[in-house]
Scaffold this active site. Sequence first.
Site, mmCIF file in Angstrom:
data_model
loop_
_atom_site.group_PDB
_atom_site.id
_atom_site.type_symbol
_atom_site.label_atom_id
_atom_site.label_comp_id
_atom_site.label_asym_id
_atom_site.label_seq_id
_atom_site.Cartn_x
_atom_site.Cartn_y
_atom_site.Cartn_z
ATOM 1 N N MET A 48 0.829 -0.825 -0.162
ATOM 2 C CA MET A 48 0.012 -0.263 -0.004
ATOM 3 C C MET A 48 1.055 0.893 -0.039
ATOM 4 S SD MET A 48 0.051 1.218 3.812
ATOM 5 C CE MET A 48 1.612 1.300 4.025
ATOM 6 N N PRO A 49 0.948 1.915 -0.377
ATOM 7 C CA PRO A 49 -0.282 2.609 -1.244
ATOM 8 C C PRO A 49 -0.186 1.729 -2.857
ATOM 9 C CG PRO A 49 0.948 4.459 -1.107
ATOM 10 C CD PRO A 49 1.874 3.435 -0.015
ATOM 11 N N PHE A 50 -1.715 2.251 -3.411
ATOM 12 C CA PHE A 50 -1.529 1.794 -4.839
ATOM 13 C C PHE A 50 -2.325 3.148 -5.592
ATOM 14 C CE2 PHE A 50 -4.971 0.550 -8.410
ATOM 15 C CZ PHE A 50 -4.131 0.239 -8.812
ATOM 16 N N MET A 109 6.137 9.822 -2.680
ATOM 17 C CA MET A 109 5.325 8.708 -1.344
ATOM 18 C C MET A 109 6.281 8.072 -0.231
ATOM 19 S SD MET A 109 2.261 7.103 -2.867
ATOM 20 C CE MET A 109 3.191 6.279 -4.061
ATOM 21 N N THR A 160 -4.950 4.779 -3.120
ATOM 22 C CA THR A 160 -5.630 4.055 -2.095
ATOM 23 C C THR A 160 -4.418 4.114 -1.378
ATOM 24 O OG1 THR A 160 -7.198 3.946 -3.768
ATOM 25 C CG2 THR A 160 -6.870 2.298 -1.272
#
Length: 139
Positions: free
Chosen positions: A1-3, A28, A72
């Site tokens: 995660m994340p996508f 990120m 997400t």
Amino acid sequence: MPFVRISLLRGKSPEYLRAVSDSIHRAMVETFNVPPADRFQVIHQHEPGELIFDVNYLAGPRSDGFVLFAITAGKPRSTETRHAFFKRAAELLGASPGIRPEDIMIVITTTSPDEWSFGDGKAQMSEPGWEARAFGRVT
């Protein structure tokens, strides 16, 4: 995660797409507490008329260089963390591949850890010690 789902108009080079991918991922990792190896992205290129956006809503003016990042994430982040991420993403995407800040839209949706399976029919983020494994630390 994340996508991350990345949506933009069709016609960009493979090098441009790689720079978009690299820059959002770097932002990120640097600001959103994402392990460097945690990279799952889909790039959607759309024909004219298939990516609809207002050129002035709450920012702008936007151009045909508009890129939408739908992220997400498996856990919520603080407001400060999200703001730092938005800022760093705009800086990095501006530097490479040269996206104008007005053309960057980011939407973050969070989920529960048990809503993710990275394979093997398991919900890895529900298992004890998953974060240490994700960041490459021995448990």
